[in-house]
Design an enzyme around this catalytic site. Structure first.
Site, PDB file in Angstrom:
ATOM      1  CB  CYS A  19       1.146   9.846   4.920  1.00  0.00           C
ATOM      2  SG  CYS A  19       1.937   8.914   3.597  1.00  0.00           S
ATOM      3  CG  HIS A  22      -2.259   6.425   3.459  1.00  0.00           C
ATOM      4  ND1 HIS A  22      -0.961   6.890   3.514  1.00  0.00           N
ATOM      5  CD2 HIS A  22      -2.383   5.503   4.441  1.00  0.00           C
ATOM      6  CE1 HIS A  22      -0.329   6.274   4.504  1.00  0.00           C
ATOM      7  NE2 HIS A  22      -1.165   5.432   5.086  1.00  0.00           N
ATOM      8  CG  HIS A  27       1.500   6.515   0.499  1.00  0.00           C
ATOM      9  ND1 HIS A  27       0.615   7.562   0.655  1.00  0.00           N
ATOM     10  CD2 HIS A  27       1.310   6.059  -0.773  1.00  0.00           C
ATOM     11  CE1 HIS A  27      -0.098   7.715  -0.453  1.00  0.00           C
ATOM     12  NE2 HIS A  27       0.321   6.814  -1.344  1.00  0.00           N
ATOM     13  CG  HIS A  78       7.249   3.500  -1.889  1.00  0.00           C
ATOM     14  ND1 HIS A  78       6.767   3.529  -0.602  1.00  0.00           N
ATOM     15  CD2 HIS A  78       8.537   3.105  -1.805  1.00  0.00           C
ATOM     16  CE1 HIS A  78       7.729   3.173   0.237  1.00  0.00           C
ATOM     17  NE2 HIS A  78       8.814   2.903  -0.471  1.00  0.00           N
ATOM     18  CG  HIS A  84      11.776   1.434  -4.720  1.00  0.00           C
ATOM     19  ND1 HIS A  84      12.600   2.450  -4.295  1.00  0.00           N
ATOM     20  CD2 HIS A  84      11.142   0.982  -3.608  1.00  0.00           C
ATOM     21  CE1 HIS A  84      12.475   2.605  -2.984  1.00  0.00           C
ATOM     22  NE2 HIS A  84      11.590   1.720  -2.540  1.00  0.00           N
TER      23      HIS A  84
END
Ligand code: 5GP
Ligand code: ZN
Length: 114
Positions: A4, A46, A98, A100, A102
């Protein structure tokens, strides 16, 4: 998840412009920024998508949201405003599997997003 991309960034196998790090989270600048501030807040552990969250992830997701606000605040955008976005799966534009968060700020951000 050894292959990943973001796990590899966590392990420092791939360089990133790190904004913040603790035992659970990493925050780094997006390689293709869409605003003057465009950082990604990730858990070190993860998790592929929001669809994969379980109750044991509630704490780290809370940490992610609070860290996103802290990063925006440290850059001076708390009052002006900032946007936080999780994209999930293809139609939302998720390209890295994975999770995230922003964090975007520093320009007028239109709504609805494209
Ligand atoms: P997504 O489209 O999955 O919501 O967001 C993935 C984000 O990761 C994109 O904004 C993209 O620019 C960013 N990204 C992809 N590869 C890298 C990388 O190697 N380093 C960094 N810092 N950001 C990346
Ligand atoms: Zn990963």
């Amino acid at each position: 998840m050894s292959d990943c991309l973001f796990c590899r960034i966590v392990r420092k196998e791939i360089p990133a412009s790190v904004v913040y790090e603790d035992d659970d989270l990493l925050v780094f600048n997006d390689i293709n920024p869409q605003a003057p501030l465009h950082a990604l807040v990730i858990p070190k552990r993860h998790i592929a998508t929001l669809n994969d969250l379980s109750p044991q992830d509630d704490a780290v997701v809370g940490q992610m949201v609070r860290r996103a606000a802290a990063v925006a605040g440290e850059k001076g955008y708390a009052a002006r405003g900032f946007r936080t976005v999780f994209n999930t799966n293809a139609e939302a534009g998720q390209t890295v599997f994975h999770i995230h968060l922003h964090v975007l700020a520093g320009r007028g951000l239109t709504w609805p997003p494209g």
